[in-house]
Design an enzyme around this catalytic site. Structure first.
Site, PDB file in Angstrom:
ATOM      1  N   SER A  62       0.802  -1.225   0.000  1.00  0.00           N
ATOM      2  CA  SER A  62       0.000   0.000   0.000  1.00  0.00           C
ATOM      3  C   SER A  62       0.836   1.276   0.000  1.00  0.00           C
ATOM      4  O   SER A  62       0.361   2.330  -0.404  1.00  0.00           O
ATOM      5  CB  SER A  62      -0.922   0.011   1.217  1.00  0.00           C
ATOM      6  OG  SER A  62      -0.169  -0.128   2.404  1.00  0.00           O
ATOM      7  N   ASP A 103      -3.330   8.304   7.688  1.00  0.00           N
ATOM      8  CA  ASP A 103      -4.247   7.443   8.438  1.00  0.00           C
ATOM      9  C   ASP A 103      -3.411   6.747   9.510  1.00  0.00           C
ATOM     10  O   ASP A 103      -2.354   7.244   9.875  1.00  0.00           O
ATOM     11  CB  ASP A 103      -5.012   6.497   7.501  1.00  0.00           C
ATOM     12  CG  ASP A 103      -4.102   5.541   6.729  1.00  0.00           C
ATOM     13  OD1 ASP A 103      -2.905   5.406   7.095  1.00  0.00           O
ATOM     14  OD2 ASP A 103      -4.576   4.935   5.753  1.00  0.00           O
ATOM     15  N   HIS A 161      -0.308   4.925   7.102  1.00  0.00           N
ATOM     16  CA  HIS A 161       0.348   5.464   5.904  1.00  0.00           C
ATOM     17  C   HIS A 161       0.722   6.928   6.059  1.00  0.00           C
ATOM     18  O   HIS A 161      -0.033   7.698   6.661  1.00  0.00           O
ATOM     19  CB  HIS A 161      -0.571   5.272   4.703  1.00  0.00           C
ATOM     20  CG  HIS A 161      -1.013   3.850   4.514  1.00  0.00           C
ATOM     21  ND1 HIS A 161      -2.223   3.384   4.947  1.00  0.00           N
ATOM     22  CD2 HIS A 161      -0.357   2.796   3.982  1.00  0.00           C
ATOM     23  CE1 HIS A 161      -2.313   2.084   4.673  1.00  0.00           C
ATOM     24  NE2 HIS A 161      -1.196   1.706   4.088  1.00  0.00           N
TER      25      HIS A 161
END
Ligand SMILES: *[C@@H]1O[C@H](CO)[C@@H](O)[C@H](O)[C@H]1NC(C)=O
Ligand SMILES: *[C@@H]1O[C@H](CO)[C@@H](O)[C@H](O)[C@H]1NC(C)=O
Ligand SMILES: *[C@@H]1O[C@H](CO)[C@@H](O)[C@H](O)[C@H]1NC(C)=O
Length: 366
Positions: free
Chosen positions: A42, A330, A333
């Site tokens: 991610s 978040d 990340h």
């Protein structure tokens, strides 16, 4: 006469303008390497999970709130690490394309981004999130792209020549910890392996995967090390910290992996002919990016609203007022500014410890 001169003057001016425009166009179009291929999770995903049945996708606001195209599947308020590396290497906006939308055309000659949120070195990593494209599957997707490149360029030799000049950025392993080893209720690995043994097993598997990449023509490899996973708001909320800022045993496990990842660079460079690989020390880069070196002063809170114990932003939830002051977007990340700070040092090392044996700007020239 005056009329003629004016005409000549305007003609000259037009010529100047046109050549100037062409110059700008050329300068913008010239990247330091012809292509960039990206493998990972991610932290590098630019939209490959959008159509997968998974919790690990973020094509909704407030993700992308600072990105010109809005929510695209990037796990960030704006650009991510992959975007910044691509930009610094001189690629046009927003190349390379994600594999999920690399259906046709010659954009793939400039590279493809295969990264997928919640994926890992191990196939099972991230299964609790749903579907994901593990590194093994990403390599299969690359094989498809390589075959298409052979078709576009007409033969294998030309394709091999082209592929040998690309930079291959690989950032994988975070989920083998966060979405595997440190979720013992779902994964057995922490009962099967000590942290030391686990790092050895991961690096052994990664070595085989990178050998596959080499066999598919890669010659310039940047291995992106793991960051301080134990300092993410998610891990802090999940495990607690005994008063410190971070979950120390997670960071210690991550560092065992990083040390071996760095050694893997020597191994690959010694044992595969003409393989140039480097290690990016994101752990050290993140540790030494502090308030004194920028505006990143908030390190213990998320910028978007997150349910405690979760990773992702609440859909359409609030965000912090100054997104330039937060390390974390978040609960896992980084914000765009943090990605810019970290990836800039991967591209051009600030401290000698940032990259081994040299940085991405030198890899491009190597
Ligand atoms: C690869 O090279 C290293 C030197 O860095 C050597 O120690 C190692 O044994 C080699 N590994 C293999 C599998 O050949
Ligand atoms: C901040 O980073 C610099 C290197 O960029 C380092 O020398 C310094 O010790 C760091 N300060 C803190 C408080 O971590
Ligand atoms: C974050 O750290 C600051 C001090 O650096 C502290 O005042 C604040 O309460 C902390 N926030 C959280 C959520 O722990």
């Amino acid at each position: 006469m005056a009329f003629e001169l004016t005409k000549i003057f305007w003609g000259f001016l037009t010529l100047l303008l046109v050549s100037n425009l062409q110059c700008n166009y050329l300068v913008e179009g010239v990247s330091q390497v012809p292509c960039l291929f990206i493998f990972g999770d991610s932290l590098l995903d630019t939209g490959n999970n959008n159509l997968l049945p998974t919790l690990s996708k973020v094509n909704y606001l407030p993700y992308g709130i600072d990105f010109p195209r809005g929510p695209t599947g990037r796990f960030s308020n704006g650009r991510n690490y992959a975007d910044v590396v691509a930009e610094l290497l001189g690629f046009e906006k927003y190349l390379p394309v994600p594999f999920a939308s690399a259906t046709s055309g010659t954009d793939i000659l400039k590279g493809v981004n295969y990264a997928s949120g919640s994926s890992g070195i191990r196939d099972e990593s991230g299964y609790t999130e749903g579907a994901r494209i593990s590194l093994n599957l990403q390599l299969l997707n690359h094989k498809i792209i390589v075959a298409r490149i052979v078709q576009i360029l007409g033969n294998k030799e030309l394709a091999a020549q082209h592929l040998s000049k690309c930079v291959y950025l690989v950032g994988i392993g975070s989920n083998d910890y966060a979405n595997n080893y440190f979720l013992p209720q779902f994964y057995p690995t922490s009962r099967l392996f000590t942290p030391e043994r686990y790092s050895i097993v991961l690096i052994q598997q990664l070595r085989l995967q990178l050998q596959t990449l080499y066999n598919l023509g890669a010659r310039k490899l940047a291995l992106s090390g793991l960051s301080l996973i134990g300092c993410t708001p998610y891990e802090v909320a999940t495990y607690g910290t005994n008063g410190g800022p971070c979950v120390d045993n997670i960071n210690i496990a991550v560092q065992l992996f990083n040390t071996r990842l760095r050694s893997l660079v020597d191994d690959l460079n010694a044992n595969f002919s003409n393989f140039k690989s480097i290690y990016i020390n994101n752990y050290e880069i993140q540790s030494s990016t502090n308030a004194s070196s920028g505006n990143l002063i908030v390190r213990n809170a998320t910028c978007c609203e997150v349910v405690i114990g979760q990773v992702r932003c609440i859909p359409f939830g609030n965000t912090c007022a100054n997104r330039n002051e937060y390390v974390f977007w978040d609960a896992f990340h980084p914000t765009e500014v943090a990605s810019v700070a970290f990836a800039s040092r991967a591209y051009k090392a600030l401290l000698p410890t940032d990259a081994y044996p040299y940085d991405i700007s030198q890899l491009a020239l190597a």
